[in-house]
Write a protein that holds these residues in place. Sequence first.
Motif, PDB file in Angstrom:
ATOM      1  N   ARG A  28      -4.114  10.965   1.916  1.00  0.00           N
ATOM      2  CA  ARG A  28      -3.524   9.713   1.437  1.00  0.00           C
ATOM      3  C   ARG A  28      -1.999   9.787   1.448  1.00  0.00           C
ATOM      4  O   ARG A  28      -1.316   8.808   1.766  1.00  0.00           O
ATOM      5  CB  ARG A  28      -4.024   9.395   0.029  1.00  0.00           C
ATOM      6  CG  ARG A  28      -5.497   9.000  -0.008  1.00  0.00           C
ATOM      7  CD  ARG A  28      -5.889   8.425  -1.364  1.00  0.00           C
ATOM      8  NE  ARG A  28      -7.278   7.999  -1.346  1.00  0.00           N
ATOM      9  CZ  ARG A  28      -8.282   8.642  -1.953  1.00  0.00           C
ATOM     10  NH1 ARG A  28      -8.013   9.735  -2.660  1.00  0.00           N
ATOM     11  NH2 ARG A  28      -9.518   8.197  -1.893  1.00  0.00           N
ATOM     12  N   GLU A  32       0.443   7.295   3.492  1.00  0.00           N
ATOM     13  CA  GLU A  32       1.527   6.565   2.822  1.00  0.00           C
ATOM     14  C   GLU A  32       2.860   6.809   3.532  1.00  0.00           C
ATOM     15  O   GLU A  32       3.643   5.874   3.757  1.00  0.00           O
ATOM     16  CB  GLU A  32       1.614   7.034   1.364  1.00  0.00           C
ATOM     17  CG  GLU A  32       2.721   6.392   0.549  1.00  0.00           C
ATOM     18  CD  GLU A  32       2.858   7.026  -0.831  1.00  0.00           C
ATOM     19  OE1 GLU A  32       3.929   6.840  -1.447  1.00  0.00           O
ATOM     20  OE2 GLU A  32       1.914   7.693  -1.303  1.00  0.00           O
ATOM     21  N   LYS A  36       5.348   4.140   6.230  1.00  0.00           N
ATOM     22  CA  LYS A  36       6.772   3.830   6.055  1.00  0.00           C
ATOM     23  C   LYS A  36       7.569   4.187   7.315  1.00  0.00           C
ATOM     24  O   LYS A  36       8.510   3.475   7.678  1.00  0.00           O
ATOM     25  CB  LYS A  36       7.321   4.580   4.849  1.00  0.00           C
ATOM     26  CG  LYS A  36       6.740   4.108   3.526  1.00  0.00           C
ATOM     27  CD  LYS A  36       7.245   4.939   2.344  1.00  0.00           C
ATOM     28  CE  LYS A  36       6.624   4.469   1.036  1.00  0.00           C
ATOM     29  NZ  LYS A  36       7.065   5.296  -0.112  1.00  0.00           N
ATOM     30  N   ASP A 397       1.562   6.734  -6.481  1.00  0.00           N
ATOM     31  CA  ASP A 397       0.590   5.667  -6.708  1.00  0.00           C
ATOM     32  C   ASP A 397      -0.807   6.279  -6.800  1.00  0.00           C
ATOM     33  O   ASP A 397      -1.383   6.707  -5.800  1.00  0.00           O
ATOM     34  CB  ASP A 397       0.644   4.632  -5.581  1.00  0.00           C
ATOM     35  CG  ASP A 397       1.983   3.924  -5.527  1.00  0.00           C
ATOM     36  OD1 ASP A 397       2.616   3.800  -6.580  1.00  0.00           O
ATOM     37  OD2 ASP A 397       2.389   3.501  -4.424  1.00  0.00           O
TER      38      ASP A 397
END
Length: 525
Positions: A28, A32, A36, A397
């Motif tokens: 994850r 992430e 970006k 997060d």
Amino acid sequence: MSDNKKKPQKLKARLPRGFVDREAADIRAVNEMTAKIREVYERYGFDPVETPLFEYTDALGKFLPDSDRPNEGVFSLQDDDEQWMSLRYDLTAPLARHVAENFNDIQLPYRTYRAGYVFRNEKPGPGRFRQFMQFDADSVGAPGVQADAEMCMMMADTLEALGIKRGDYVIRVNNRKVLDGVLEAIGLGGDDKAGQRLTVLRAIDKLDKFGPEGVRLLLGEGRKDESGDFTKGAGLNSDDITLLIGFLHSTVSIQSREIGFADGAESVGTKLMPHALFPYDGNRLVANERFSEGIAELSTIRTIVHASDYGPDRIKIDPSVVRGLEYYTGPVYEAELTFDVTNEKGEKVVFGSVGGGGRYDGLVSRFMGQPVPATGFSIGVSRLMTALKNLGKLGQDEVLAPVLVTVMDGDAEAMGRYQRFTQALRNEGIRAEMYQGNWKKFGNQLKYADRRNCPIAIIQGGDERANGEVQIKDLIEGKRLSGEITDNTEWREARVAQIVVPEAELVARVKEILSHQAEDRARGK
């Protein structure tokens, strides 16, 4: 007991050396981070492309990492037609093959990015793996150094998009023409010196890792590491080694349109007079055409990046940047993180490089018989991910565990009903799963929910089924109540941890409880 009746040996589960299994949190975090990075690349007008893990070994050619032996430095096998294939060593050589093979259908400049695993058949060690992910961006068919300057700016923008603030990173830029000019001046020009020249470049590239003395050994007879393994050196004499080490320690500064070496070198106009830095015939270096071209290109890059407000705090010229691969032909650049971290020995060290690249005008041309300029850079995804975790910029997060729909009855009708509840939650964007283990031991279901840190459990036994209802158990609140509530007043004032609602209200009430839990997390409760 006879051999035929011996109990068969169990297969031993073992991970190959130099490889790692990736768990959910790391996967994850990578997703992430790469999202970006993609956003920045797309903003610069780059498009994705994907090449296979395997290439024919001759497509990698002389750019194999260590020698022409198919399994030296790369993992190789023979196809059924006896052609050698190798797992890709980087993402650049496969791109060169792709461009050459599809040249008539590609619009130049071809601006593309891709992420994927690469493989190195090298000795594994702490933090050094045989399989790792890279994320590359390349511009093929762009001859001017403005393309190199833009690559450097895109690297800087990418690091900032990932949350690395100015002052914690720098993009360092050099030019292989400058380095080649220096090497030619000490007698390492020409095709017959290509192997020795590559050994020298790889030694220089280890400056950050081994320091000046380690590089001095690699430039000379060789270096023995802590394990006793010996790396053969470039075989240079002591005078040439001293000269190269001095070159690496020189400070390059750009003043207006001038580039000068700070160690007492004199600059006149745009010409470099390096006799104060180099103890041999300095005029010979000034007359070196490749060296002069490299200086001019660095000056152009400086002008472009400074005009776009990328000052030396973000992009700076540095003569120690080498990049170890042979195929670079012009500007080379390195993204370095400048903040301190603690290594495995408990020492404070600068984090260092997380990616780099440069111009490789000859790589596509090998297939084409015509010049095809190209430039690009590669990010080491795993290393950059480690840096972002050190800065607290990744994995902040929390991924919420699924709502668990428990199973109280195993007949087909009941299973269909439990599955319907699960799908209703999923259809509203709520992460949910129906228990798949041994449903007859209900206590195990709640233990499973606890280990998974499930926020809510859905329960429907015979009584609830008859009434068209379900129990919703707030597992987070229930855990808090069991550990914190000490008297009846607190219990009455606390949020109810278990409710019974009509089946039709299941999704709405689950959303409500999840919202309360999110508010509690935000307050640090």
